[in-house]
Scaffold this active site. Structure first.
Site, mmCIF file in Angstrom:
data_model
loop_
_atom_site.group_PDB
_atom_site.id
_atom_site.type_symbol
_atom_site.label_atom_id
_atom_site.label_comp_id
_atom_site.label_asym_id
_atom_site.label_seq_id
_atom_site.Cartn_x
_atom_site.Cartn_y
_atom_site.Cartn_z
ATOM 1 N N ASP A 97 7.272 24.598 -20.015
ATOM 2 C CA ASP A 97 8.369 24.044 -20.820
ATOM 3 C C ASP A 97 9.283 25.160 -21.302
ATOM 4 O O ASP A 97 8.906 25.980 -22.134
ATOM 5 C CB ASP A 97 7.782 23.314 -22.046
ATOM 6 C CG ASP A 97 8.878 22.670 -22.886
ATOM 7 O OD1 ASP A 97 9.208 21.507 -22.623
ATOM 8 O OD2 ASP A 97 9.420 23.342 -23.787
ATOM 9 N N TYR A 129 16.200 29.312 -24.911
ATOM 10 C CA TYR A 129 15.106 30.291 -24.969
ATOM 11 C C TYR A 129 15.473 31.572 -24.213
ATOM 12 O O TYR A 129 14.810 32.593 -24.361
ATOM 13 C CB TYR A 129 13.787 29.745 -24.407
ATOM 14 C CG TYR A 129 13.269 28.473 -25.045
ATOM 15 C CD1 TYR A 129 13.818 27.970 -26.226
ATOM 16 C CD2 TYR A 129 12.217 27.765 -24.471
ATOM 17 C CE1 TYR A 129 13.351 26.797 -26.784
ATOM 18 C CE2 TYR A 129 11.732 26.599 -25.035
ATOM 19 C CZ TYR A 129 12.314 26.117 -26.187
ATOM 20 O OH TYR A 129 11.836 24.953 -26.738
HETATM 21 N N1 LIG Z 1 12.282 20.708 -28.224
HETATM 22 C C1 LIG Z 1 12.315 21.521 -29.239
HETATM 23 O O1 LIG Z 1 13.209 21.485 -30.080
HETATM 24 C C2 LIG Z 1 11.231 22.532 -29.397
HETATM 25 C C3 LIG Z 1 11.105 23.263 -30.584
HETATM 26 C C4 LIG Z 1 10.078 24.191 -30.708
HETATM 27 C C5 LIG Z 1 9.184 24.348 -29.661
HETATM 28 N N2 LIG Z 1 9.325 23.636 -28.486
HETATM 29 C C6 LIG Z 1 8.407 23.819 -27.343
HETATM 30 O O2 LIG Z 1 7.070 23.654 -27.791
HETATM 31 C C7 LIG Z 1 6.319 24.839 -27.482
HETATM 32 C C8 LIG Z 1 5.216 25.069 -28.492
HETATM 33 O O3 LIG Z 1 5.733 25.170 -29.814
HETATM 34 P P1 LIG Z 1 5.840 26.560 -30.629
HETATM 35 O O4 LIG Z 1 5.997 27.658 -29.670
HETATM 36 O O5 LIG Z 1 6.893 26.366 -31.650
HETATM 37 O O6 LIG Z 1 4.498 26.683 -31.440
HETATM 38 P P2 LIG Z 1 2.929 26.392 -31.261
HETATM 39 O O7 LIG Z 1 2.579 26.213 -29.837
HETATM 40 O O8 LIG Z 1 2.580 25.357 -32.247
HETATM 41 O O9 LIG Z 1 2.316 27.767 -31.806
HETATM 42 C C9 LIG Z 1 2.544 28.984 -31.179
HETATM 43 C C10 LIG Z 1 1.985 30.098 -32.053
HETATM 44 O O10 LIG Z 1 0.563 30.014 -32.127
HETATM 45 C C11 LIG Z 1 -0.012 31.214 -31.606
HETATM 46 N N3 LIG Z 1 -1.193 30.770 -30.829
HETATM 47 C C12 LIG Z 1 -1.201 30.068 -29.672
HETATM 48 N N4 LIG Z 1 -2.462 29.789 -29.289
HETATM 49 C C13 LIG Z 1 -3.270 30.331 -30.223
HETATM 50 C C14 LIG Z 1 -4.672 30.375 -30.381
HETATM 51 N N5 LIG Z 1 -5.482 29.781 -29.502
HETATM 52 N N6 LIG Z 1 -5.178 31.019 -31.464
HETATM 53 C C15 LIG Z 1 -4.358 31.620 -32.356
HETATM 54 N N7 LIG Z 1 -3.021 31.601 -32.270
HETATM 55 C C16 LIG Z 1 -2.479 30.951 -31.202
HETATM 56 C C17 LIG Z 1 1.044 31.880 -30.775
HETATM 57 O O11 LIG Z 1 0.932 33.296 -30.796
HETATM 58 P P3 LIG Z 1 0.798 34.210 -29.475
HETATM 59 O O12 LIG Z 1 1.915 33.867 -28.542
HETATM 60 O O13 LIG Z 1 0.901 35.576 -30.038
HETATM 61 O O14 LIG Z 1 -0.554 33.904 -28.898
HETATM 62 C C18 LIG Z 1 2.312 31.460 -31.519
HETATM 63 O O15 LIG Z 1 2.522 32.314 -32.632
HETATM 64 C C19 LIG Z 1 7.406 25.907 -27.470
HETATM 65 O O16 LIG Z 1 6.974 27.126 -26.887
HETATM 66 C C20 LIG Z 1 8.510 25.221 -26.745
HETATM 67 O O17 LIG Z 1 8.267 25.196 -25.353
HETATM 68 C C21 LIG Z 1 10.336 22.746 -28.369
#
Ligand SMILES: NC(=O)c1ccc[n+]([C@@H]2O[C@H](COP(=O)([O-])OP(=O)(O)OC[C@H]3O[C@@H](n4cnc5c(N)ncnc54)[C@H](OP(=O)(O)O)[C@@H]3O)[C@@H](O)[C@H]2O)c1
Length: 274
Positions: free
Chosen positions: A49, A54
């Site tokens: 995704d 990004y």
């Molecule tokens: N449509 C939209 O408006 C929108 C908005 C926000 C996000 N998104 C999508 O949703 C995806 C996920 O959301 P997000 O990136 O905001 O946050 P998330 O997946 O809820 O959390 C990511 C965070 O958690 C850490 N993490 C991941 N796995 C872990 C684990 N097993 N143990 C400890 N820490 C962990 C990561 O750090 P490290 O990378 O350092 O491991 C990062 O800091 C995004 O990447 C994007 O593709 C879409």
């Protein structure tokens, strides 16, 4: 409910979408995103995704190419950014996305946010791209029920997906019900609440019961709710950990306890005021 990492949900047009993927929000283009996407693909992920904003579509495309996995086995989502919304500008933005990803089609193209006065024109462009076969599925992101209702009054193709913030502090019950009733796949962003719930006592207790991590419990909760989930990590160890959730199940009571953690609390903007 999906039962393994490469298992699919079926969208309302029959297209199969892997129910679990890697998100790459805020992952730097170049080596970092290439490493993250390669790690995911090497460990069985088949769904990535990304989004224009990004600024890492190039690296995503390169990692997909270098994986040697046939393009048609990988599900790629991107999103049209707010500044590009409108009919012609969306068509143009889409071509740029394809070029950066170095591919000739997308699996899913989403409207990133419901830009008022523009999202209907943007969606007409998505419908055209869909009809031309340039994208296998189209949908929206950050649409509340009222945005979906407004769009669906005019559009000819029901959106296949709504990708919104979803985690135990934001359970989106009304929106999830609306999506279910209208055959729109609900997809979670920030499923780990960006790492802010890892010390939560309820989640820690449930995780301990199963010999799993809090992250794994949160992601398993998504899967058991039929929600497509795309946790982000740039670390291979966590990328593997996050997908290792198909060998245990949360009980009905545990699901309910997590559901009850809801506080309607967002980490991102409210789609009504972004
Ligand atoms: N449509 C939209 O408006 C929108 C908005 C926000 C996000 N998104 C999508 O949703 C995806 C996920 O959301 P997000 O990136 O905001 O946050 P998330 O997946 O809820 O959390 C990511 C965070 O958690 C850490 N993490 C991941 N796995 C872990 C684990 N097993 N143990 C400890 N820490 C962990 C990561 O750090 P490290 O990378 O350092 O491991 C990062 O800091 C995004 O990447 C994007 O593709 C879409």
């Amino acid at each position: 409910m999906i039962t393994h990492l490469q298992d699919n949900v079926t969208l309302n047009n029959g297209v199969k979408m892997p129910g679990f993927g890697l998100g790459v929000y805020k992952v730097e283009d170049g080596d970092t995103v290439i490493h993250a996407v390669s790690s995911a693909l090497n460990n069985g992920y088949r769904h990535i995704d990304t989004a224009t904003i990004y600024d890492n579509e190039k690296g995503v495309g390169q990692a997909v190419k270098e994986s040697g996995i046939p393009r048609e086995e990988i599900f790629i989502t991107s999103k049209v950014w707010n500044d590009d919304q409108g009919y012609e500008s969306t068509l143009k933005a889409f071509e740029e996305t394809l070029e950066k990803l170095d591919t000739n089609y997308l699996d899913l193209y989403l409207i990133h946010w419901p830009v008022s006065g523009k999202y209907k024109d943007t969606y007409r462009a998505l419908e055209k791209l869909y009809e031309e076969g340039k994208v296998r599925a189209i949908g929206v992101s950050n649409f509340h029920v009222h945005h979906l209702e407004d769009l669906m009054n005019d559009c000819t193709i029901t959106p296949m997906v709504d990708q919104v913030e979803f985690h135990p502090h934001l359970t989106q019950n009304d929106l999830r019900k609306f999506c279910q009733d209208n055959n729109i796949q609900f997809e979670a962003w920030s499923p780990l609440k960006k790492g802010r719930l890892f010390e939560d006592p309820t989640l820690m207790e449930i995780a301990e019961t199963h010999g799993k991590t809090v992250a794994q419990v949160m992601l398993r909760w998504d899967i058991q709710h039929g929600v497509v989930t795309i946790p982000k990590s740039i670390r291979e160890k966590r990328i593997i950990e996050n997908a290792d959730i198909f060998d245990f199940a949360l009980s009905e009571e545990e699901m309910k306890r997590i559901d009850e953690m809801n506080k309607d609390e967002r980490t991102g903007s409210n789609p009504d005021t972004f």
